[in-house]
Design a protein around this motif. Structure first.
Motif, PDB file in Angstrom:
ATOM      1  N   GLY A  37      35.827  40.984  35.255  1.00  0.00           N
ATOM      2  CA  GLY A  37      36.345  40.276  33.985  1.00  0.00           C
ATOM      3  C   GLY A  37      37.727  40.340  33.918  1.00  0.00           C
ATOM      4  O   GLY A  37      38.629  39.492  33.590  1.00  0.00           O
ATOM      5  N   VAL A  38      38.270  41.714  34.075  1.00  0.00           N
ATOM      6  CA  VAL A  38      39.727  41.973  33.975  1.00  0.00           C
ATOM      7  C   VAL A  38      40.421  41.421  35.204  1.00  0.00           C
ATOM      8  O   VAL A  38      41.567  40.735  34.890  1.00  0.00           O
ATOM      9  N   LEU A  39      39.752  41.341  36.285  1.00  0.00           N
ATOM     10  CA  LEU A  39      40.345  40.881  37.539  1.00  0.00           C
ATOM     11  C   LEU A  39      40.500  39.146  37.439  1.00  0.00           C
ATOM     12  O   LEU A  39      41.222  38.755  37.845  1.00  0.00           O
ATOM     13  N   LEU A  40      39.614  38.624  36.914  1.00  0.00           N
ATOM     14  CA  LEU A  40      39.464  37.301  36.548  1.00  0.00           C
ATOM     15  C   LEU A  40      40.559  36.736  35.618  1.00  0.00           C
ATOM     16  O   LEU A  40      41.272  35.900  35.832  1.00  0.00           O
ATOM     17  N   PHE A  41      40.771  37.628  34.772  1.00  0.00           N
ATOM     18  CA  PHE A  41      41.868  37.303  33.634  1.00  0.00           C
ATOM     19  C   PHE A  41      43.334  37.543  34.350  1.00  0.00           C
ATOM     20  O   PHE A  41      43.973  36.591  34.241  1.00  0.00           O
ATOM     21  N   LEU A  42      43.482  38.598  35.339  1.00  0.00           N
ATOM     22  CA  LEU A  42      44.680  38.832  35.621  1.00  0.00           C
ATOM     23  C   LEU A  42      45.276  37.725  36.765  1.00  0.00           C
ATOM     24  O   LEU A  42      46.375  37.488  36.947  1.00  0.00           O
ATOM     25  N   THR A  43      44.278  37.134  37.342  1.00  0.00           N
ATOM     26  CA  THR A  43      44.542  36.492  38.632  1.00  0.00           C
ATOM     27  C   THR A  43      44.529  34.898  38.401  1.00  0.00           C
ATOM     28  O   THR A  43      44.550  34.090  39.068  1.00  0.00           O
ATOM     29  N   ARG A  45      45.635  31.663  36.283  1.00  0.00           N
ATOM     30  CA  ARG A  45      46.830  30.728  36.138  1.00  0.00           C
ATOM     31  C   ARG A  45      47.832  31.326  35.098  1.00  0.00           C
ATOM     32  O   ARG A  45      47.259  31.345  33.779  1.00  0.00           O
ATOM     33  N   GLY A  46      48.984  31.748  35.207  1.00  0.00           N
ATOM     34  CA  GLY A  46      49.959  31.960  34.381  1.00  0.00           C
ATOM     35  C   GLY A  46      49.776  33.545  33.713  1.00  0.00           C
ATOM     36  O   GLY A  46      50.538  33.893  33.064  1.00  0.00           O
ATOM     37  N   GLN A  47      49.016  34.198  34.566  1.00  0.00           N
ATOM     38  CA  GLN A  47      48.706  35.791  34.160  1.00  0.00           C
ATOM     39  C   GLN A  47      49.336  36.710  35.163  1.00  0.00           C
ATOM     40  O   GLN A  47      50.293  36.006  35.896  1.00  0.00           O
ATOM     41  N   LEU A  48      49.453  37.804  34.817  1.00  0.00           N
ATOM     42  CA  LEU A  48      50.318  39.110  35.435  1.00  0.00           C
ATOM     43  C   LEU A  48      50.119  38.920  36.851  1.00  0.00           C
ATOM     44  O   LEU A  48      51.067  39.156  37.795  1.00  0.00           O
ATOM     45  N   LEU A  49      48.847  38.711  37.454  1.00  0.00           N
ATOM     46  CA  LEU A  49      48.545  38.775  38.941  1.00  0.00           C
ATOM     47  C   LEU A  49      48.171  37.313  39.334  1.00  0.00           C
ATOM     48  O   LEU A  49      47.094  37.562  40.256  1.00  0.00           O
ATOM     49  N   GLU A  50      48.924  36.389  38.967  1.00  0.00           N
ATOM     50  CA  GLU A  50      48.398  35.088  39.298  1.00  0.00           C
ATOM     51  C   GLU A  50      48.140  34.959  40.669  1.00  0.00           C
ATOM     52  O   GLU A  50      48.917  34.940  41.624  1.00  0.00           O
ATOM     53  N   GLN A  51      46.718  34.521  41.259  1.00  0.00           N
ATOM     54  CA  GLN A  51      46.388  34.178  42.491  1.00  0.00           C
ATOM     55  C   GLN A  51      45.324  33.262  42.518  1.00  0.00           C
ATOM     56  O   GLN A  51      44.044  33.662  42.450  1.00  0.00           O
ATOM     57  N   ARG A  52      45.774  31.859  42.547  1.00  0.00           N
ATOM     58  CA  ARG A  52      44.873  31.123  42.493  1.00  0.00           C
ATOM     59  C   ARG A  52      43.576  31.140  43.389  1.00  0.00           C
ATOM     60  O   ARG A  52      42.423  30.733  42.904  1.00  0.00           O
ATOM     61  N   GLY A  53      43.777  31.604  44.502  1.00  0.00           N
ATOM     62  CA  GLY A  53      42.956  31.390  45.652  1.00  0.00           C
ATOM     63  C   GLY A  53      41.684  32.517  45.194  1.00  0.00           C
ATOM     64  O   GLY A  53      40.545  32.454  45.418  1.00  0.00           O
ATOM     65  N   ILE A  54      42.180  33.857  44.911  1.00  0.00           N
ATOM     66  CA  ILE A  54      41.300  34.899  44.548  1.00  0.00           C
ATOM     67  C   ILE A  54      40.639  34.506  43.287  1.00  0.00           C
ATOM     68  O   ILE A  54      39.287  34.623  43.323  1.00  0.00           O
TER      69      ILE A  54
END
Length: 219
Positions: A37-43, A45-54
């Motif tokens: 859940g934390v990884l979903l939040f971080l990656t 859009r607009g979050q700390l580790l934004e990675q749209r693909g991941i």
């Protein structure tokens, strides 16, 4: 209704089995679902580790697992469960599908709870030079704790429901008892008792969860 013919030892053991399945599965669900859940939040859009693909891949996996009815997941996972624990029956055979069934559910709840954290908290941490893992551990999770406890409560109650449902495929616990005696042998008294215990169990879990949420909510 005559309850004198009920084997209360079986009822007690079934209750213990249900609590065991729920408790053990909850531990693994939190251990796996919280980081997811934390990884979903971080990656996102607009979050700390934004990675749209991941995020898209993780979100797809979560959505696919959440879309499977638990009874189907129980059957589909039988080969995997056999490899993991050596049996697909009883308490041990029910835990793997319980974990797989509730981990994505809990992960999505965690993501939604973290989205509700005041953005200013994250910005303040970034301004002080905090790294991502420091922000998560020292700011995000503490701020979101009441919401995370509420999410864990909802997940626990879902686990009780799933554990009861596992009785259809010999999963043990109250669901198995209700099916074998209450349904197949037409012992209505057993069905009533198992339903009553499940209702009481859910009420107690909800009360405990609400108490914890109030306890850790900052005034």
């Amino acid at each position: 209704m005559d309850f004198s013919n009920i084997d209360w030892a079986d009822i007690g053991q079934a209750t213990i089995d249900t609590l065991t399945m729920t408790g053990v599965s909850l531990v693994f669900t939190v251990l796996l679902g919280l980081p997811l859940g934390v990884l979903l939040f971080l990656t996102a859009r607009g979050q700390l580790l934004e990675q749209r693909g991941i995020y898209a891949v993780l979100s797809l996996i979560v959505n696919v697992l959440r879309s499977l009815p638990f009874i189907i997941l129980l059957i589909v996972m039988i080969p995997v469960t056999l490899v993991l624990v050596g049996t697909s029956l009883g308490v041990e055979g029910t835990i793997p599908p319980l974990v797989v069934g509730t981990t994505p559910f809990f992960a999505r709840l965690v993501e939604n709870v973290l989205r509700e954290v005041d953005r200013g908290v994250i910005e303040a941490c970034k301004a002080m030079g905090a790294k991502t893992h420091q922000i998560v551990i020292s700011a995000l999770l503490p701020e979101a704790l009441p919401g995370l406890l509420a999410a864990a409560t909802v997940t626990t109650i879902a686990l009780v429901s799933y554990a009861a449902m596992s009785g259809v495929v010999g999963g043990g616990g109250l669901g198995d008892l209700a099916l074998r005696y209450g349904y197949q042998r037409f012992q209505t008294d057993v069905m009533i008792v198992t339903v009553f215990i499940l209702v009481v169990l859910v009420q107690l879990l909800q009360y405990a969860g609400d108490w914890l949420v109030r306890r850790f909510t900052r005034r």
